[in-house]
Motif scaffolding. Structure first.
Motif, mmCIF file in Angstrom:
data_model
loop_
_atom_site.group_PDB
_atom_site.id
_atom_site.type_symbol
_atom_site.label_atom_id
_atom_site.label_comp_id
_atom_site.label_asym_id
_atom_site.label_seq_id
_atom_site.Cartn_x
_atom_site.Cartn_y
_atom_site.Cartn_z
ATOM 1 N N MET A 255 0.847 -1.169 0.000
ATOM 2 C CA MET A 255 0.000 0.000 0.000
ATOM 3 C C MET A 255 0.900 1.243 0.000
ATOM 4 N N PRO A 256 0.630 2.206 -0.879
ATOM 5 C CA PRO A 256 1.475 3.401 -0.945
ATOM 6 C C PRO A 256 1.276 4.296 0.283
ATOM 7 N N THR A 257 2.284 5.087 0.562
ATOM 8 C CA THR A 257 2.238 6.018 1.677
ATOM 9 C C THR A 257 1.490 7.282 1.258
ATOM 10 N N THR A 258 0.637 7.777 2.145
ATOM 11 C CA THR A 258 -0.045 9.036 1.889
ATOM 12 C C THR A 258 0.860 10.171 2.353
#
Length: 94
Positions: free
Chosen positions: A1-4
């Motif tokens: 999951m990508p970092t916000t």
């Protein structure tokens, strides 16, 4: 999951509002500045439906230098804590 990131939040505000990119950036910056300012003053920041940011004091305690194993004193400090709202937790965060 990508970092916000802050840039991700700015893009989301820009996309979901009628604000241009500079105004969206300014809005996100101002929200973060307001949160930090309140925390610096020792206030608790409650964002309804999201969670609570609070400053908590940690006492000094004994520790060890991981390289040498030498005992050291870890100084007292303040840390910011976050407690998520039950509404956020209900969203099946995995």
């Amino acid at each position: 999951m990508p970092t916000t990131t802050k840039a991700t939040l700015v893009a989301a505000v820009h996309e979901k509002s009628n604000l241009n990119l500079p105004r969206s950036t300014m809005l996100v910056e101002q929200v973060f500045e307001a949160i930090v300012r309140e925390l610096e003053q020792g206030e608790t920041v409650k964002l309804s439906g999201f969670g609570v940011f609070a400053v908590r004091g940690k006492h000094s305690r004994p520790g060890r230098n991981p390289k040498t194993g030498e005992p050291i004193e870890i100084t007292a400090r303040k840390v910011v804590t976050f407690r998520a709202s039950p509404l956020v937790l209900e969203k099946n965060i995995d």
